[in-house]
Motif scaffolding. Structure first.
Motif, PDB file in Angstrom:
ATOM      1  N   ARG A   1     137.724  65.961 -70.294  1.00  0.00           N
ATOM      2  CA  ARG A   1     137.814  66.752 -69.118  1.00  0.00           C
ATOM      3  C   ARG A   1     139.609  67.343 -70.351  1.00  0.00           C
ATOM      4  N   VAL A   2     140.040  66.083 -71.172  1.00  0.00           N
ATOM      5  CA  VAL A   2     141.272  66.629 -72.186  1.00  0.00           C
ATOM      6  C   VAL A   2     141.122  68.029 -72.984  1.00  0.00           C
ATOM      7  N   LYS A   3     139.660  68.367 -73.074  1.00  0.00           N
ATOM      8  CA  LYS A   3     140.019  70.170 -73.198  1.00  0.00           C
ATOM      9  C   LYS A   3     140.677  70.947 -72.743  1.00  0.00           C
ATOM     10  N   LEU A   4     139.729  70.895 -71.408  1.00  0.00           N
ATOM     11  CA  LEU A   4     140.481  71.520 -70.178  1.00  0.00           C
ATOM     12  C   LEU A   4     141.835  71.286 -69.631  1.00  0.00           C
ATOM     13  N   ALA A   5     142.379  69.828 -70.049  1.00  0.00           N
ATOM     14  CA  ALA A   5     143.406  70.133 -68.979  1.00  0.00           C
ATOM     15  C   ALA A   5     144.920  70.081 -70.119  1.00  0.00           C
ATOM     16  N   PHE A   6     144.855  69.836 -70.596  1.00  0.00           N
ATOM     17  CA  PHE A   6     145.843  69.847 -72.145  1.00  0.00           C
ATOM     18  C   PHE A   6     145.674  71.144 -72.836  1.00  0.00           C
ATOM     19  N   ASN A   7     147.018  71.362 -73.457  1.00  0.00           N
ATOM     20  CA  ASN A   7     147.046  72.560 -75.035  1.00  0.00           C
ATOM     21  C   ASN A   7     146.567  72.463 -75.778  1.00  0.00           C
ATOM     22  N   GLU A   8     146.825  72.117 -76.621  1.00  0.00           N
ATOM     23  CA  GLU A   8     146.095  71.388 -78.051  1.00  0.00           C
ATOM     24  C   GLU A   8     146.512  70.877 -78.935  1.00  0.00           C
TER      25      GLU A   8
END
Ligand SMILES: Nc1ncnc2c1ncn2[C@@H]1O[C@H](COP(=O)(O)OP(=O)(O)O)[C@@H](O)[C@H]1O
Ligand SMILES: [Mg+2]
Length: 417
Positions: free
Chosen positions: A240-247
């Motif tokens: 989810r982090v990969k999809l939801a947040f910027n790097e």
């Protein structure tokens, strides 16, 4: 959020437009796509639930193999993927059914959210879904069943295989335990319907609430969803982090911390994802460019408070009375725990005061256990020397919030909620 931005008098002029843009770009530096953190988002792939997904798929496969009905009960703590997996399996079942020219329909209802707390409401809703025109009240249950069958007749030339998913079925069973018996024998009333029931429950010992004759008539396949481990939660969150947040916004430590917190609360992924979102929102409000471990701590405390209040709102009035009795005694005694034997008398006083029916000692005892199940209180068995053993009751939250919660409950009780 604007704290970190330069807007003081003695600096160069900044137009509102630029300021808006600055604020916007700060905000967007945290989230890339917040939607994937909402509750109804369906991920492309479901990991760590192979066993459960295979069990459910196998259990439902007889529906494709002929005119068969099957019944399934799914148990597991909240946030263990029951709804997600069931939706996925049922979707695929429908797709294959369509390819095979099978007349399969599926209806998914959430008994708690759709407020389906009686057989009457259930059948009325089903009839309406199939196009029946019905008044909301005034018909007998038998008449409502007839309307339901009429509507099926109108819509289906062939036999119909109906998969009825009742999510959070505990809500309906605890209030109207006999409806299952009628459902299990529906074929005797209408022989062109092959009804398969998939009941999903957060209460693990739900079966003990159902009469043995009903269970044997349904003969359900039982599937238990185990709780996710900390590592599994971490895996799900990382996706989810990969999809939801910027790097660079979410450090590895943040995900581990959230996973560890959730694993202690029987692996509830819903709360883990919520906590991730709340931490992000907090960092955003503070104008930070990444989420810190302190943000997670603060967001956790905040969400705890909200969850307790929400849980209290969803309790039935009688449970609210029992909880209020416990809070009152704890306030009066200025102690952290009380003996369960003290609760009943106070409960009776409150029931009279707020104008509710008095429940028996046994029922109140059941409700005390339900409050424990909801984590609002904690019951401990204590030895009292020669007086035998007694149950000690403590709070599931910090004592500071007791006065506020008392107000909330009184308010709800006065409004008959
Ligand atoms: N294996 C998984 N992979 C990805 N997301 C998951 C997984 N299991 C649960 N979730 C997510 O966690 C949340 C809770 O899952 P849900 O199926 O609603 O739990 P339950 O019905 O058991 O309470 C949902 O947002 C869901 O998308
Ligand atoms: Mg669910």
């Amino acid at each position: 959020m604007i704290d970190n931005l330069d807007y003081s008098e003695d600096k160069t002029y900044i137009s509102p437009k630029d300021l808006f843009n600055q604020i916007l770009s700060k905000a967007s530096s945290i989230f890339k796509n917040k939607e994937v953190l909402l509750n109804d988002y369906i991920p492309n792939e479901i990991h760590f639930r192979n066993k459960e997904m295979t069990q459910l798929t196998t259990a439902l496969s007889p529906i494709l193999l002929g005119n068969n009905s099957v019944n399934v009960f799914i148990f597991g703590f909240s946030g263990t993927g029951k709804t997600l997996v069931t939706r996925k399996v049922v979707n695929d079942l429908l797709e294959i059914g369509k390819q095979n020219n099978d007349n399969i329909s599926c209806i998914i209802m959430n008994c708690r959210l759709d407020n389906i707390n009686t057989e009457y409401r259930l059948i009325t809703n089903l009839a309406k879904i199939f196009g029946a025109k019905l008044p909301d009240t005034g018909l007998s249950l038998a008449k409502v069943y007839d309307k339901f069958f009429d509507s099926l007749n109108m819509n289906n030339k062939k036999d119909l295989k109906l998969v009825l998913v009742l999510d959070e079925i505990d809500y309906l069973i605890l209030k109207d335990p006999l409806f299952l018996y009628n459902l299990s024998r529906i074929k005797e009333k209408y022989d062109k319907l092959y009804l398969s029931l998939v009941g999903i429950s957060n209460i693990l010992n739900l079966k003990s609430r159902i009469e043995p004759k009903v269970i044997s008539s349904l003969n359900p396949v039982e599937i238990v969803f185990s709780s996710y481990s900390a590592d599994e939660i971490k895996g799900i969150l990382e996706e989810r982090v990969k999809l939801a947040f910027n790097e660079g916004v979410v450090a590895e430590g943040v995900v581990s911390k959230i996973a560890a917190i959730s694993a202690q609360e029987h692996g509830d992924v819903r709360r883990a994802i919520n906590l991730l979102r709340l931490s992000g929102e907090l960092a955003q409000r503070k104008g930070e460019s990444h989420i810190s471990l302190e943000d997670v701590d603060l967001a956790y405390k905040e969400s705890e408070k909200n969850i307790i209040e929400e849980t209290i709102h969803t309790l039935a009035p009688q449970s609210k009375l029992v909880l209020l009795a416990i809070l009152n005694i704890i306030e009066k005694k200025k102690s952290d725990t009380i003996f369960s034997g003290e609760i009943y008398d106070e409960y009776i006083k409150l029931a009279n005061k707020f104008g509710y029916r008095e429940l028996t000692f046994r029922r109140v005892s059941d409700l005390i256990y339900e409050l424990d199940y909801n984590s609002l209180i904690r019951i401990q068995l204590k030895s009292r020397g020669r007086y035998g053993r007694s149950r000690e009751v403590g709070l599931g939250f910090s004592k500071e919030v007791v006065p506020r919660l008392e107000d909330i409950i009184k308010n709800d009780l006065n409004k008959n909620l």
